[in-house]
Enzyme design. Structure first.
Site, PDB file in Angstrom:
ATOM      1  N   PRO A  91       3.438   4.924 -11.944  1.00  0.00           N
ATOM      2  CA  PRO A  91       2.169   5.935 -12.431  1.00  0.00           C
ATOM      3  C   PRO A  91       0.028   5.922 -12.622  1.00  0.00           C
ATOM      4  O   PRO A  91       0.313   6.790 -12.933  1.00  0.00           O
ATOM      5  CB  PRO A  91       3.054   6.414 -13.550  1.00  0.00           C
ATOM      6  CG  PRO A  91       4.702   6.036 -13.953  1.00  0.00           C
ATOM      7  CD  PRO A  91       4.427   4.515 -12.853  1.00  0.00           C
ATOM      8  N   GLU A 118      10.490   0.419 -16.893  1.00  0.00           N
ATOM      9  CA  GLU A 118       8.597   1.052 -17.440  1.00  0.00           C
ATOM     10  C   GLU A 118       7.528  -0.102 -17.248  1.00  0.00           C
ATOM     11  O   GLU A 118       6.817   1.305 -17.058  1.00  0.00           O
ATOM     12  CB  GLU A 118       8.465   0.361 -18.920  1.00  0.00           C
ATOM     13  CG  GLU A 118       9.033   1.276 -20.392  1.00  0.00           C
ATOM     14  CD  GLU A 118       8.878   2.595 -20.046  1.00  0.00           C
ATOM     15  OE1 GLU A 118       7.911   2.790 -20.744  1.00  0.00           O
ATOM     16  OE2 GLU A 118       9.580   3.499 -20.104  1.00  0.00           O
ATOM     17  N   ARG A 156       6.311  11.957  10.728  1.00  0.00           N
ATOM     18  CA  ARG A 156       5.930  12.735  11.539  1.00  0.00           C
ATOM     19  C   ARG A 156       4.067  12.056  11.848  1.00  0.00           C
ATOM     20  O   ARG A 156       4.115  13.453  12.977  1.00  0.00           O
ATOM     21  CB  ARG A 156       5.659  14.058  10.588  1.00  0.00           C
ATOM     22  CG  ARG A 156       4.770  13.535   9.855  1.00  0.00           C
ATOM     23  CD  ARG A 156       4.633  15.356   8.456  1.00  0.00           C
ATOM     24  NE  ARG A 156       4.865  16.215   8.921  1.00  0.00           N
ATOM     25  CZ  ARG A 156       3.583  16.853   9.209  1.00  0.00           C
ATOM     26  NH1 ARG A 156       2.626  15.914   9.251  1.00  0.00           N
ATOM     27  NH2 ARG A 156       2.962  17.720  10.383  1.00  0.00           N
ATOM     28  N   ASP A 170      -2.476  19.642  10.793  1.00  0.00           N
ATOM     29  CA  ASP A 170      -2.765  20.157   9.849  1.00  0.00           C
ATOM     30  C   ASP A 170      -3.876  20.215   8.456  1.00  0.00           C
ATOM     31  O   ASP A 170      -4.763  19.887   9.085  1.00  0.00           O
ATOM     32  CB  ASP A 170      -2.146  18.792   9.416  1.00  0.00           C
ATOM     33  CG  ASP A 170      -0.607  18.395   9.746  1.00  0.00           C
ATOM     34  OD1 ASP A 170       0.023  19.711   9.983  1.00  0.00           O
ATOM     35  OD2 ASP A 170      -0.368  17.087   9.501  1.00  0.00           O
TER      36      ASP A 170
END
Ligand code: 9D3
Length: 251
Positions: A91, A118, A156, A170
């Site tokens: 994170p 954690e 991709r 894209d």
């Protein structure tokens, strides 16, 4: 290109090997995926890979030593001239974007470390991790889904995996969102009344269609992601006609 994933949940990586574009990338051999069960590198009888944090606090920390043994085993099996990047999903990482995906797709692959609990003992992160990557500001239960997202985005871009090189159009490659798409029927009968396809798309005038699509992309991007308009302008990707159209919009 070769990806090695260090994880406590290798089964989570089965689905992309069985389905869709990702399966094509793996079947073709263009992308190799090797999964490493971190628990196999625990040394005690309980196969421990986590322990309580020094200083106290909630949750558990992934131990440096099993991680180091797993990484050494990965490195021994990779034939890299230079050590491959070690990506840690966390994170606290930098948010994944298409530029990072392009860089990875152009390289030899990477080692992906999926955290659980954690987090990972910081000494291992400092010693070995080259990139810390987050998907964004929401809380997941571990790094496996982010790793799957990254592998999908890379797959991709691998040459020959997409039947049409649609990634040349894209969103985020030209830096604008793509406008709406329409298909059959030409007029869709609904209880609220008939809904026709925009007539320009049926006209056969390729230049007019291209201009209309460009304007829809500019309009959608200006409304939803004005930050992307600013970035496209800075990068010199907007021409005079684009700027004139943007000025005509009442946002
Ligand atoms: C108590 C502080 N939490 C940090 C926000 C602890 C914590 C929550 C979730 C620690 C690890 C995790 C598991 N998440 C990931 O491993 C993760 C993640 C995410 O939760 N969101 C977005 N991207 C990512 S990449 C890895």
């Amino acid at each position: 290109m070769r990806f090695d994933v260090i994880t406590l949940f290798p089964e989570l990586f089965d689905a992309p090997l069985k389905h869709g574009i990702t399966r094509r990338a793996y079947d073709s051999g263009a992308m190799q995926l090797h999964l490493w069960q971190l628990r196999d590198f625990a040394e005690d009888a309980y196969r421990r890979v986590d322990d309580r944090p020094y200083g106290g606090g909630p949750g558990m920390v992934m131990l440096a030593e099993p991680l180091q043994r797993a990484l050494n085993a990965v490195r021994a099996r990779r034939a890299d001239a230079r050590p491959a990047p070690l990506l840690h999903f966390s994170p606290a990482g930098r948010r994944l974007d298409q530029a990072m995906v392009h860089e990875l797709a152009a390289g030899p692959g990477a080692v992906l470390l999926c955290g659980r609990y954690e987090g990972v003992d910081q000494r291992f992160v400092d010693a070995e991790v080259t990139h810390e990557i987050s998907l964004g500001d929401f809380v997941l239960s571990g790094g496996e889904l982010p790793a799957l997202v990254l592998l999908d985005a890379v797959a991709r871009l691998v040459p020959g995996v997409l039947s049409e090189p649609s990634h040349q159009q894209d969103s985020f490659s030209d830096g604008l969102l793509e406008g709406a798409q329409y298909s059959r029927p030409e007029v869709w009968a609904t209880p609220a009344g008939p809904l026709p396809v925009p007539t320009v798309l049926l006209s056969g005038h390729h230049a007019e269609v291209a201009r209309w699509r460009r304007e829809r992309a500019l309009e959608l991007t200006a409304r939803r992601r004005p930050d992307l308009i600013a970035a496209a302008r800075t990068a010199g990707r907007l021409d005079a006609a684009d700027e004139r159209f943007l000025r005509s919009l009442t946002l």
